[in-house]
Every structure is written in structure tokens, then in C-alpha cells.
Scaffold this motif. Sequence first.
Motif, PDB file in Angstrom:
ATOM      1  N   CYS A  36       0.836  -1.204   0.000  1.00 17.60           N
ATOM      2  CA  CYS A  36       0.000   0.000   0.000  1.00 17.60           C
ATOM      3  C   CYS A  36       0.864   1.245   0.000  1.00 17.60           C
ATOM      4  N   ASP A  37       0.485   2.207  -0.828  1.00 17.50           N
ATOM      5  CA  ASP A  37       1.166   3.492  -0.878  1.00 17.50           C
ATOM      6  C   ASP A  37       0.720   4.322   0.314  1.00 17.50           C
ATOM      7  N   SER A  38       1.701   4.773   1.147  1.00 18.04           N
ATOM      8  CA  SER A  38       1.346   5.533   2.350  1.00 18.04           C
ATOM      9  C   SER A  38       0.660   6.848   2.023  1.00 18.04           C
ATOM     10  N   SER A  39       0.926   7.427   0.825  1.00 17.98           N
ATOM     11  CA  SER A  39       0.288   8.683   0.449  1.00 17.98           C
ATOM     12  C   SER A  39      -1.048   8.462  -0.242  1.00 17.98           C
ATOM     13  N   GLU A  40      -1.354   7.230  -0.615  1.00 21.96           N
ATOM     14  CA  GLU A  40      -2.605   6.940  -1.315  1.00 21.96           C
ATOM     15  C   GLU A  40      -3.093   5.585  -0.841  1.00 21.96           C
ATOM     16  N   SER A  41      -3.944   5.599   0.201  1.00 20.30           N
ATOM     17  CA  SER A  41      -4.335   4.350   0.850  1.00 20.30           C
ATOM     18  C   SER A  41      -5.199   3.472  -0.048  1.00 20.30           C
ATOM     19  N   THR A  42      -5.783   4.051  -1.116  1.00 15.83           N
ATOM     20  CA  THR A  42      -6.648   3.246  -1.981  1.00 15.83           C
ATOM     21  C   THR A  42      -5.837   2.410  -2.961  1.00 15.83           C
ATOM     22  N   PHE A  43      -4.545   2.705  -3.113  1.00 15.12           N
ATOM     23  CA  PHE A  43      -3.722   1.958  -4.053  1.00 15.12           C
ATOM     24  C   PHE A  43      -2.894   0.934  -3.278  1.00 15.12           C
ATOM     25  N   CYS A  44      -3.358  -0.309  -3.277  1.00 19.50           N
ATOM     26  CA  CYS A  44      -2.692  -1.389  -2.546  1.00 19.50           C
ATOM     27  C   CYS A  44      -2.506  -2.576  -3.486  1.00 19.50           C
ATOM     28  N   PRO A  45      -1.544  -2.524  -4.383  1.00 19.24           N
ATOM     29  CA  PRO A  45      -1.391  -3.604  -5.359  1.00 19.24           C
ATOM     30  C   PRO A  45      -0.879  -4.890  -4.712  1.00 19.24           C
ATOM     31  N   LEU A  46      -1.189  -5.990  -5.374  1.00 17.58           N
ATOM     32  CA  LEU A  46      -0.657  -7.285  -4.974  1.00 17.58           C
ATOM     33  C   LEU A  46       0.859  -7.276  -5.189  1.00 17.58           C
ATOM     34  N   ALA A  47       1.615  -7.792  -4.228  1.00 16.19           N
ATOM     35  CA  ALA A  47       3.079  -7.817  -4.314  1.00 16.19           C
ATOM     36  C   ALA A  47       3.578  -9.215  -3.996  1.00 16.19           C
ATOM     37  N   LEU A  48       4.696  -9.583  -4.627  1.00 16.53           N
ATOM     38  CA  LEU A  48       5.347 -10.864  -4.381  1.00 16.53           C
ATOM     39  C   LEU A  48       6.762 -10.609  -3.876  1.00 16.53           C
ATOM     40  N   THR A  49       7.190 -11.442  -2.914  1.00 18.28           N
ATOM     41  CA  THR A  49       8.575 -11.411  -2.433  1.00 18.28           C
ATOM     42  C   THR A  49       9.159 -12.801  -2.650  1.00 18.28           C
ATOM     43  N   VAL A  50      10.149 -12.885  -3.529  1.00 14.78           N
ATOM     44  CA  VAL A  50      10.806 -14.151  -3.849  1.00 14.78           C
ATOM     45  C   VAL A  50      12.189 -14.126  -3.207  1.00 14.78           C
ATOM     46  N   THR A  51      12.439 -15.083  -2.328  1.00 10.91           N
ATOM     47  CA  THR A  51      13.737 -15.171  -1.652  1.00 10.91           C
ATOM     48  C   THR A  51      14.423 -16.461  -2.086  1.00 10.91           C
TER      49      THR A  51
END
Length: 693
Positions: A36-51
Motif C-alpha cells: 500500500c502506498d502511504s500517500s494513497e491508501s486506496t492503491f494497494c497492489p498485490l506484491a510478491l517477495t521471492v527469496t
Amino acid sequence: MTFDGQFFKFDENCSYYLVKEIVSKYNLTVIRSHDCDSSESTFCPLALTVTYQSFRVFLTQAETSGTPVIVVHINEKRIYPAYSNSVLLVSGSDMVITVEIPEINTKIIYRGSSFSIDLPYSLFGGKTEGQCGTCDNSQPNDCRSPNGQVETCSDSAGQWQVPGTPCVAPTAPPATAGPVTSPQSPPSPTQPTCRPSICDLLTSSVFAPCHPLVYPGAFLQSCSSDVCDGGNQSCSSLEAYATQCSAAGVCIDWRNATGGLCEHRCPSDKVYLACGPSVEPTCNDRYNKKFQADLSSSSTETKEGCFCPPGSTLFNPVYDTCVTSCGCVGPDGKPKQPGETWTSGCNTCECDPDFMSIQCEPVPCPAEPSPDCSEPGQQLVNRTDGCCPTRFCECDVSLCPPPVSCPLGFQLSVTNRTCCQSYDCVPKGVCVYNMTEFQPGAKIPTSGTNQSAVRPPSEDSFKPGPCQECFCGPTTDPNTNLNTISCTAIICDTSCSEGFEYQPSADRCCGRCVQNSCFFSSENQTVQILQVNTTYVPPEDRCVQYTCQEINGQLVTKETRTTCPPFNPLDCKPGTEVTDAAGCCRSCELKSVCEIHSEPAKIEVNGCVSTELVNITSCVGHCRSSAIYSAAADSMLYSCECCRQASSHLQPVLLTCADGSSVRHNVTQVESCRCSREECSANTTKGPKRRQR
């Protein structure tokens, strides 16, 4: 959808493990979350973390001019695909990114609203857990909880939350398109009652070339679920299916068939391609050759996205600018067109259209007149400020006269001139005596205070008399420009406090008060003053006396305390009580007392104890004793008597032992007491104790 093809719906918005090795061997984990963008709470895209090993790949989206753009970070540093290192290969477009790990034949495809994870069965078969399930071609055990218990997928999915990570609440939760693989046999999805027309595209002729390679059933079920459950993410299922088709080598141009519902808008300088290259060619030939070689094994795979139109080339993936010519690169790394001019440092540069190279010439400088630097201390200086040199006058202090040294009582006054400074000595408004400065009102040490008077020549008129007190005055002597010193005779105070006496001083004007008595605090905290060689006995304690003595020039108070022998008036014969001459100790003629004393107690012998208290009798008291001098024997004669039993008897007592047995024990009971004569031992009488204070 799990690795083994089991579809489930899960809309929670926390961070969850998608793939986690049951027993870590390759150190591979995949986590899904919402960035989620701290300046725009409505924009929360799906994110992946690959380790994987020491690398952490973070895939998310960022809004650029209101349009979501995929962003990739590796170990907290942003990279611009295509990118490769010793372990990873990242390629793609603004709409889809592929992360490949050749060592373990693993591929992760990320589209922003959907993703897919492909793992080789030979390495990970039966060795994974998480929301993607266990990769073993068996659906019944797909949905395991972290404790190994098999549950329904919707129940176990929430248990894979990553510890210590927060949950977010986007205004429009994105649809969860689970990871997909290439299943060996098509599953049989259950047809929902709601059947949106856009989802029918998956089974239409638009995607027909892909049907033999990738079965659309799971994507159709996901699409229907997204639309029928009130969501607006129907395009994500079509995007996910098209991505799998592209990975299988079949490119589908499907967006025009949605009637504009799934249209993708590109920037004005780019065009949309459903079947674009995996790595878009750039002006960097080495970059092009490197990634063409890296992706040669997957040359049939295409990428959907925004690309440079025909007749132009992507300058580089960082600036993402389309150029018609790759001839010149500016100092900032940005492209320059043929004939374009710019300023770089102190040079004017041009992209030469004939040679396609950069030609630079120094910036021309205007002619300026030379300034007049004829003033004392000035010199002409050339300095380059920017690109052109300038001339100006600079003052060189080494050419100026040095400051003057001012005498005592004066200070240096500096006046700024055009270049150099002028110096003057001005009075400080102080008195000067004995090579020392004194502020007005300060006391001047004179010979009367044992100070030697050494006057400078300017103080010849000041001659303090003996035993005078001098002060620095506020007026100024017009001849010396120093403040004048005024003196008065010193009057000595000869009065002293009690216990002190005034003594004149041979080397000072006035004497001082010298202590001639001792000071001490008595028992009642009263301060006493005692003359030397006199004694004081406090009335409240006649057993102590204080003496003032002078020892090695110091007055010392000595305290002498008398210790009295024990005294009890009840032990005295009436009328025999007396007090010593000092009024300290009392004594009397003792009377003989020897009586029977009884005290109840339990008798214990060898661990056996009496069951009842037994009255134990004893002889208690004191008898007559004396010490008298015998002239005939020329020594002290002692007479001693002790309190002993006169008659007694044995009393039998029954004792109970620990083992329960009973024994009899005889106790001696006193019947009568008397004073009997005994042998005396010689005693010494201790003298009074003394202490010094």
C-alpha cells in the motif's frame, strides 16, 4: 489454484507464504502481500517477495501519472528489466515480469493482479507447503496447515500468515488468482449459476489455439467467481490465462475482443503489443546481445506490454525513452538527437548530425575592464567563478603595517580603512599599580598588606603610606590618562569573640583574634568554653570531667569518664548507701539473700521427654563476701560465701521416648537453701577509664 490444480477463494489482505520448503534445501520462499502506498491508501497492489539464497526479489506496482507500472527491487535496490546476475534472470515489460532461477529450473510470472509459479517436480515434488499446497500431483493433501494437518483450503490459507507482518485493507481487494502450473489432466470445474459473458472468451475461438496446451477451466472458474462475487477483476483471469498461453509458446491478442473493458492504455510515445519481445531492443548493442543470448532458450515466448513504435528504438530501460536515432548520449546518460545542442560544464556541445558524435567548444567569455588596485595593500586577483574568469582588487594584509603594542592600562583601537587598518592606543579606564591593572572600585594591595610596591614611571605621584587602604577611583589623571588611586588609613578592630584574644601582628597593620580557650559540647548539647588547664564537671553527669590542655601549640579537650561497679539498692542493707566524693558512684553494704527459685520445664534425656512440665527448684541469690586489709598478714583477707542447697531429694519423672517406650529418671529437687563459705580467688580493682577529645 494450488500446484495440483485445486481452486479456492481467499480474500484476506495480510502477508502469506505461497511457497515454503518443508525442509529447507534450496532456501526458496515466495510470499504474497499488499504494497500500500502511504500517500494513497486506496492503491494497494498485490506484491510478491521471492527469496532465493542471498537474493530477495520484490515485485510490486507503482502509479506513474495515474497508471500502474510494475516495479522490481532486488535486495532493496531497484532494477530495470532485463537484468541478470549469477543466479537470477529478470525480463518483461511494463505489464508482465518473469523471474527465472536457472539453477533450480524455477519461473515466477507476475502481472500485478495475478501471478504464476512453476517449480520442477524432480526437485520440489512433495517438498513444499504454503497456500500453493504440496507439489505431489495429489489434491487431497494440498491444503495443509503449518502443523501438518490437512484441512480445507479456505481454512488453512489464513494460517500461513508471515509472523510479524501487518495486514492492510485496500478499498477494492484484488482478486486472488492462485499460482498455476501445467496440470497433467484437465480438472472438471463446477459451473456457477452466474456466467458473465466476458468469461466466455476463455472458451471462445479467441483462445482456441491455446486450449490444447493450457486447459482454461480453472481460469473460467476464477473469472466467474471474480465477477459474480461483486468484484471488478474479471480481466485478471483473462490476463493470467493469456500469460500461461504465452509461456506455452502461443500468443493470444485478446483485449480487442472485450469491447474496451480490458483495454490497456500506453504512453503517447509507445504502442501496445500483445505479442511483444521478451526483451525490447535498446540503443546499447552489448545489452541486446547479452539478453538475447540469455533468453535464446525461450525465444518463442512473447510479452504483452507497451513498446516503442516502428521506426524508433528504446534508448535504455532506465530512462524508458523512444528515440529515432541512437547516435549521441548526453553527460546525464539521456539521448541526444542529431543537431541538438546543450551546455555541459563550461562547454557548448552539439550532436553532430554528420558524424553522429558529440562536438564541444568552450563557452565564450565577455571582455571586462581591469579594476584600479592602486590603494595601499591592494593587489589584482584573477578568479574563475563559473566558466569565465573575473578580475577584482584583493587586500593583502601582509602589505599592511603591523598592529602597535599598547602600554598597561591602554587597549588597541582598530579602525577599518579601504584596505589596511589603523591602530590607536586608548585608555581602558583603569588604575595601574605594581604592573597590574585594577578596575574602578577595586582594592589596591599596598605595603600595609605585606605587598612590595613597585611603581611604573607614570605613577611617581602615588606614594601610599604605611597601613593605608587604597582603592581605584573613577576619575582620570589628565597627565597619565589613567584612573587615580585614593587611600585612607586602616582602623583595626581589636574586639574578639569569647574564647579568643587579640594579638598584634609584626608584619601586618592589624593583628588577629587567637583562640585561648577550648570549645566542646557537653551531653546536653550545650557549648562550653573552658580556659587552659581548667576542669569542668557537668552537673547532669558527675562521672565525667573535661580538661583543656595545650599540646604542641594546639588546644585539646580531654574527657575523663569514671566507670562505676554494678549497684542495686535492693541488695543493700538499709541505711548503708553512700556516694563517692566526686558524686559519681554509689555503694552500700550488701545483705545476704539465698532463696529457693522454682521454674517449670520439660525434662529431656537421650531423646526421651517428660509428658508434663516439671517444677525445677534451684538456689538463687547472693551471700556476704568481703575483702579487708590485715596488718598482721600485710595483705588483703577475703571472705566468700555462695548460695547453695541445704537439703534436697530425688523426684522420679516418667519420660516418653520416640519409639513409644517409657523410662524413669530421677530429678534432684532443692528443699532448702543457705549461704556457705567458699574459697575466694584474688581480684583486682580496675581504675577509672579516661579518654581524650
